[in-house]
Design an enzyme around this catalytic site. Sequence first.
Site, short mmCIF file in Angstrom:
data_model
loop_
_atom_site.label_atom_id
_atom_site.label_comp_id
_atom_site.label_asym_id
_atom_site.label_seq_id
_atom_site.Cartn_x
_atom_site.Cartn_y
_atom_site.Cartn_z
N ILE A 48 0.81 -1.22 0.00
CA ILE A 48 0.00 0.00 0.00
C ILE A 48 0.85 1.27 0.00
O ILE A 48 0.33 2.38 -0.05
CB ILE A 48 -0.95 0.03 1.22
CG1 ILE A 48 -0.17 -0.08 2.52
CG2 ILE A 48 -1.99 -1.08 1.11
CD1 ILE A 48 -1.04 0.03 3.77
N GLY A 51 8.73 3.42 -0.24
CA GLY A 51 9.73 4.48 -0.17
C GLY A 51 11.00 4.03 -0.86
O GLY A 51 11.01 3.03 -1.58
N GLY A 52 12.09 4.77 -0.62
CA GLY A 52 13.35 4.43 -1.28
C GLY A 52 13.93 3.10 -0.82
O GLY A 52 14.46 2.33 -1.61
N THR A 53 13.81 2.81 0.48
CA THR A 53 14.42 1.58 1.01
C THR A 53 13.43 0.72 1.77
O THR A 53 13.79 -0.33 2.27
CB THR A 53 15.58 1.94 1.95
OG1 THR A 53 15.10 2.79 3.00
CG2 THR A 53 16.69 2.65 1.20
N SER A 54 12.18 1.17 1.87
CA SER A 54 11.20 0.39 2.63
C SER A 54 9.88 0.37 1.88
O SER A 54 9.63 1.19 1.00
CB SER A 54 11.00 0.99 4.02
OG SER A 54 10.46 2.30 3.93
N VAL A 56 5.48 -0.46 2.60
CA VAL A 56 4.41 -0.64 3.59
C VAL A 56 3.37 -1.59 3.01
O VAL A 56 2.93 -1.40 1.87
CB VAL A 56 3.77 0.70 3.96
CG1 VAL A 56 2.66 0.49 4.99
CG2 VAL A 56 4.82 1.66 4.52
N LYS A 78 5.67 -1.86 8.01
CA LYS A 78 6.71 -1.20 7.22
C LYS A 78 7.94 -2.11 7.25
O LYS A 78 8.46 -2.43 8.32
CB LYS A 78 7.07 0.17 7.79
CG LYS A 78 8.12 0.92 6.95
CD LYS A 78 8.72 2.09 7.71
CE LYS A 78 7.73 3.20 7.88
NZ LYS A 78 8.36 4.40 8.51
N ASP A 175 9.95 15.52 12.50
CA ASP A 175 9.75 15.43 11.05
C ASP A 175 8.27 15.62 10.71
O ASP A 175 7.70 14.87 9.92
CB ASP A 175 10.26 14.09 10.51
CG ASP A 175 10.39 14.09 8.99
OD1 ASP A 175 10.27 13.01 8.39
OD2 ASP A 175 10.60 15.18 8.40
#
Length: 672
Positions: A48, A51-54, A56, A78, A175
């Site tokens: 769903i 990201g760049g390295t992970s 979900v 994740k 963040d």
Amino acid sequence: MELDKKRKMEAATDLKNIDTQKIEQLPSGIQLAEGTILLGRYMLMRQIGQGGTSSVYRVRDMLAVLGGDESESHIAAKIVKVPPASASNHEQQMMLREALTTRHLAHPNILKVYDYHQDGDLYFVTMELIEGESLADLVARKPNKKLAYKQVKAIISAVAAGLTEAHQNGVIHSDVKPSNILISESGEIKVIDFATARSYIDARVKGQKIDDGANYYGFTLAYASPQTIADEPASPSDDVFSLACIVYELLSGKHPYARKPTSTIAKKYVPPRPKEIGLFQWLVLRKGLSLVASKRYSSINEFVSRLFFAKNLLPYATVFTGIAVGLVLGVSSLISAVNAYIDTRSAHESAYQQLSYQQQLVSSLLANLPENSASLVQRLQGVEGAERQVVLASIKGGILDKLSAQAKNVLGYSAASVQASHFDSFLAHASGYKAIFPDSNKLLGLLADVESERNAYALGLQHQYYSFWQTTNFSQADARHLDLLQEKILSFDPVFEVVLGADVTSMILNKVDDAIANNNISQLAQINAFINGVGKPHFEFLLPEQLRALSNAVLVTNYLAGLKIDTADAGEYPIEATLYFIKEDLKALESSIADLWFDKDMAAVSDSLLALVTDFAIPADSPVMTSIQQKLLEKLEGKLKFHKRKGNSESIVVIQGLIDKHKAVNSSQAVL
């Protein structure tokens, strides 16, 4: 009951039939096959997010199914893959931080994180599943990239509630950004991704402490406070700054700092007030956006409550409440309430008058923009503090637009007409506004553009100057052109010095040597005049012998042109200068005369000697020529006698003609 029993049996069968040790290898992008089960418990349903390295995944917790809790079985995970040799990998450390700093937080507006897990070289965090979209996605769908005030208030209030809970538990998110705020299909607001959170809690898992370095690389620069970027101790004011940036962006459609890292922005810079934000709200929001931590709100709750209170400020509510209380408690209380009302009303009337003055001043300045920064400063005398900032922010756009038009004019000059003064005048004029608008990127951009164009033009002139040297014909026109070019270059660069390259100096040396070898005194004289025209210092590379040749050529050509020469007697023939060029030729001719016999050889020597006499206008009585001509005439007369004895009539005519030519030249040179 029968349905629950059936579901438990299905889940048990699923677990039995799937080899939990068989995990698909992760290619780049971290993708796993649907149906993969991790730790014999978590079944991956579908991806769903990524990201760049992970990645979900929507996950089904099979233990929850077996336990009869179907509603709790749908969760999210994740996942990141870390090679075995990289146990302290940054992504893995951030996951560990996210789990350990978040799982103890229980709040409706914080995404619940359940636990941190490892299955071989896969590390993952299990968390609450939210069906919806991020705030970033919601805003991206809006044509003007902003939301209605009512919607902004609902979202920010919810986010603030979640962050307040985190702060009360010693966790600073660090963040906060639109993509880390989720909005469910039912309208729930969740703060997510505490991977970069900085916590006061010494979190440990299985005796392993979190690597504190993991949080220093994950935050987003566009929303991070200068203190977060500088790795200063975490503070709630860091999250206040991030949330203030989001409020500004949601209401105006623009980022307050143009998404630039705040560490690169001057501390005194204040973003312009958007038209969508009222003055009272702006005073609150501006404080939240301060780049100086001590000037920001130290509490999320204080910032948000004041922000939305300022929108519907009712300055007289307290006064009327006091009057009502006074009527109940007695006359003295009533009098106090009335006095408070009068004071409050006076204060607000004064504020409104001040605001009206500001508006009048802004209107006046916009209608008649100052000619320069000094004029603006003069017209703003007596306007200080926040009032001054409001006025400047209101007229900033008009002034910068005017400067843009002026810069366009400067950059629009043709190469032939542009002058250094055009650039310098604008740069001096526009630079005066730097102190007034110190953090205006547009102003700095205009100055940089004009300065860059000025430098480029100066370099272009220098290139043109040196290129012209390579093609010069050493005329006076070329000398004047180079002189004008150098003068223009100096107007751009007063310390410019001419440094001729090896290619140019070699070309000039060869030209001089060729002219000397060919006795081309006119070419040498032209080169010498060119040297005087552009400046002798440029020709210091010339050798002494070449300089002597140039000097002698000038003496000879000046004499031939009937000009005054630098001698004791203005009419004296420059014999030494002439001999510099013809000495070797004379020696060769004199040597050949002794052996002359054939008519054609005599004619050739005679023609060569006459050419020297004529070209250099050598006087007949010159000792140099008297001797050699006498010898040649003796040879010619002897040969004439020979032909007469033999009766060679044709040869007699030829030799007699040569004798007559010499006598005629000697006669004309004697007149000179």
